[in-house]
Design an enzyme around this catalytic site. Structure first.
Site, PDB file in Angstrom:
ATOM      1  N   GLU A  49     -51.528   3.910   6.557  1.00  0.00           N
ATOM      2  CA  GLU A  49     -51.025   2.687   7.205  1.00  0.00           C
ATOM      3  C   GLU A  49     -50.518   1.674   6.176  1.00  0.00           C
ATOM      4  O   GLU A  49     -50.350   0.497   6.494  1.00  0.00           O
ATOM      5  CB  GLU A  49     -52.111   2.045   8.084  1.00  0.00           C
TER       6      GLU A  49
ATOM      7  N   HIS B 106     -57.725  -3.037   9.286  1.00  0.00           N
ATOM      8  CA  HIS B 106     -57.504  -2.197  10.468  1.00  0.00           C
ATOM      9  C   HIS B 106     -58.782  -1.426  10.767  1.00  0.00           C
ATOM     10  O   HIS B 106     -59.371  -0.831   9.868  1.00  0.00           O
ATOM     11  CB  HIS B 106     -56.355  -1.220  10.206  1.00  0.00           C
TER      12      HIS B 106
ATOM     13  N   HIS C 112     -61.212   0.566  14.305  1.00  0.00           N
ATOM     14  CA  HIS C 112     -61.179   1.156  15.648  1.00  0.00           C
ATOM     15  C   HIS C 112     -62.340   0.591  16.472  1.00  0.00           C
ATOM     16  O   HIS C 112     -63.329   1.284  16.721  1.00  0.00           O
ATOM     17  CB  HIS C 112     -61.285   2.685  15.534  1.00  0.00           C
TER      18      HIS C 112
ATOM     19  N   GLU D 140     -65.945 -19.722  21.849  1.00  0.00           N
ATOM     20  CA  GLU D 140     -65.467 -19.841  20.471  1.00  0.00           C
ATOM     21  C   GLU D 140     -64.176 -19.066  20.210  1.00  0.00           C
ATOM     22  O   GLU D 140     -63.513 -19.290  19.202  1.00  0.00           O
ATOM     23  CB  GLU D 140     -66.544 -19.420  19.476  1.00  0.00           C
TER      24      GLU D 140
ATOM     25  N   HIS E 103     -55.758   2.851  20.262  1.00  0.00           N
ATOM     26  CA  HIS E 103     -55.961   3.200  18.848  1.00  0.00           C
ATOM     27  C   HIS E 103     -56.923   2.245  18.144  1.00  0.00           C
ATOM     28  O   HIS E 103     -57.962   2.665  17.649  1.00  0.00           O
ATOM     29  CB  HIS E 103     -54.601   3.249  18.122  1.00  0.00           C
TER      30      HIS E 103
HETATM   31  P1  13P Z   1     -56.128   6.552   6.691  1.00  0.00           P
HETATM   32  O1  13P Z   1     -57.299   7.456   6.417  1.00  0.00           O
HETATM   33  O2  13P Z   1     -54.828   7.155   6.186  1.00  0.00           O
HETATM   34  O3  13P Z   1     -56.370   5.159   6.185  1.00  0.00           O
HETATM   35  O4  13P Z   1     -55.931   6.472   8.263  1.00  0.00           O
HETATM   36  C1  13P Z   1     -56.972   6.026   9.089  1.00  0.00           C
HETATM   37  C2  13P Z   1     -56.451   5.355  10.318  1.00  0.00           C
HETATM   38  O5  13P Z   1     -57.197   4.637  10.957  1.00  0.00           O
HETATM   39  C3  13P Z   1     -55.049   5.560  10.727  1.00  0.00           C
HETATM   40  O6  13P Z   1     -54.659   4.665  11.702  1.00  0.00           O
HETATM   41 ZN    ZN Z   2     -56.388   3.796  12.817  1.00  0.00          ZN
END
Ligand code: 13P
Ligand code: ZN
Length: 285
Positions: A116, A139, A141, A169, A210
């Site tokens: 990413e 980033h 999940h 908040e 995602h």
């Molecule tokens: P990477 O291992 O390449 O960082 O990818 C993980 C991920 O969450 C892709 O969206």
């Molecule tokens: Zn991801």
């Protein structure tokens, strides 16, 4: 100074561990980048090597040319960052054009920066333009945020408003709201462009089905933002598991009362009047 002794590396890997402990980083899920300050580069450059080959970024970020970034490696696990940083993360520098990168430290067993990287750098570029102090892009999940992308309209106003109502908040922490991006192929320039468009004005973007991206001036602020959104999302998931309508909630007028005491200006586009009371209803205007 050794990179592994630096406060920067400690803060960076601690954030990776904190995210893992929250359950936001299954397997190699998620990634983190940090745009280094000049003094941090100066303090650590004695350990850098400038022999690695230059590689294409897959995008252009001219406003970040010649800058240095700490980034997690692709396919690496967040749970390993703190214990084995040299193997799992790297420091890269960009070239004179902002189209190529070179690894100058880390990933000692081979590997490359996160898949990413285009999104991270495009975000860091637009963020730098609106606030020079924004250095962190994260980033992950987060379970409840992802779950909501299956049941809420993928609409910035609705998504933000429903999250806002779950914790007083929320609008204090992110008064500019959340941007929602429909499913797009991850790991490339297109999703990077869509995310950077959100980050031109907001600190938080959701990738439907995602995960999520947050930006901020330091690790605490950025992690805290992700934590706040995910906590509110968890409350919403619980509410939705009981009902499709709320009996009580925070009203637009009550949200407006937060502006002055908290020194914020909640974007009015999120304070539309509700007509039906159903969770996820679209604004009428
Ligand atoms: P990477 O291992 O390449 O960082 O990818 C993980 C991920 O969450 C892709 O969206
Ligand atoms: Zn991801």
């Amino acid at each position: 100074m050794k990179v592994t002794d630096s406060k920067l590396l400690k803060g960076f890997t601690r954030m990776c561990q904190d995210g893992f402990d929250q359950g936001w980083h299954e397997r190699n899920g998620g990634n983190l980048s940090y745009r280094m300050k000049e003094e941090e580069v100066k303090a650590l450059e004695g350990e850098f090597s400038f022999d690695a080959e230059w590689k294409e970024l897959g995008t252009e970020v001219p406003a970040l040319k010649n800058e240095y970034f700490m980034v997690t490696g692709s396919g690496k696990y967040m749970r390993n960052m703190e214990t084995f940083p040299e193997e799992n993360l790297c420091i890269i520098r960009l070239d004179e054009t902002g189209t190529k990168y070179q690894i100058v430290w880390g990933l000692v067993d081979g590997g490359k920066p996160t898949s990413e990287l285009p999104t991270h750098l495009m975000n860091l570029e637009v963020c730098k333009k609106r606030d020079e102090n924004i250095r962190v892009v994260y980033h992950c999940h987060p379970t409840n945020v992802i779950a909501l992308t299956y049941v809420l309209p993928l609409n910035d106003r609705v998504f933000t408003r429903e999250i806002f109502e779950m914790a007083t908040e929320c609008p204090v922490v992110f008064p500019k709201g959340i941007g929602v991006i429909p499913w797009l192929l991850c790991g490339g320039k297109l999703i990077g462009e869509a995310t950077a468009k959100v980050m031109e004005t907001k600190d938080f973007a959701v990738w439907a089905h995602h995960g999520a991206f947050a930006c901020g001036t330091d690790f605490d602020i950025t992690f805290g933002l992700m934590h706040t959104v995910e906590k509110a999302a968890e409350v919403l998931v619980k509410v939705m598991s009981m009902t499709d309508r709320k009996l009580n909630t925070i009203t637009p007028q009550q949200f407006r009362e937060l502006n002055e005491p908290f020194g914020i200006e909640i974007d009015e586009q999120f304070l539309y009047e509700r007509k039906t009371g159903f969770i996820g209803e679209m604004p009428q205007d």
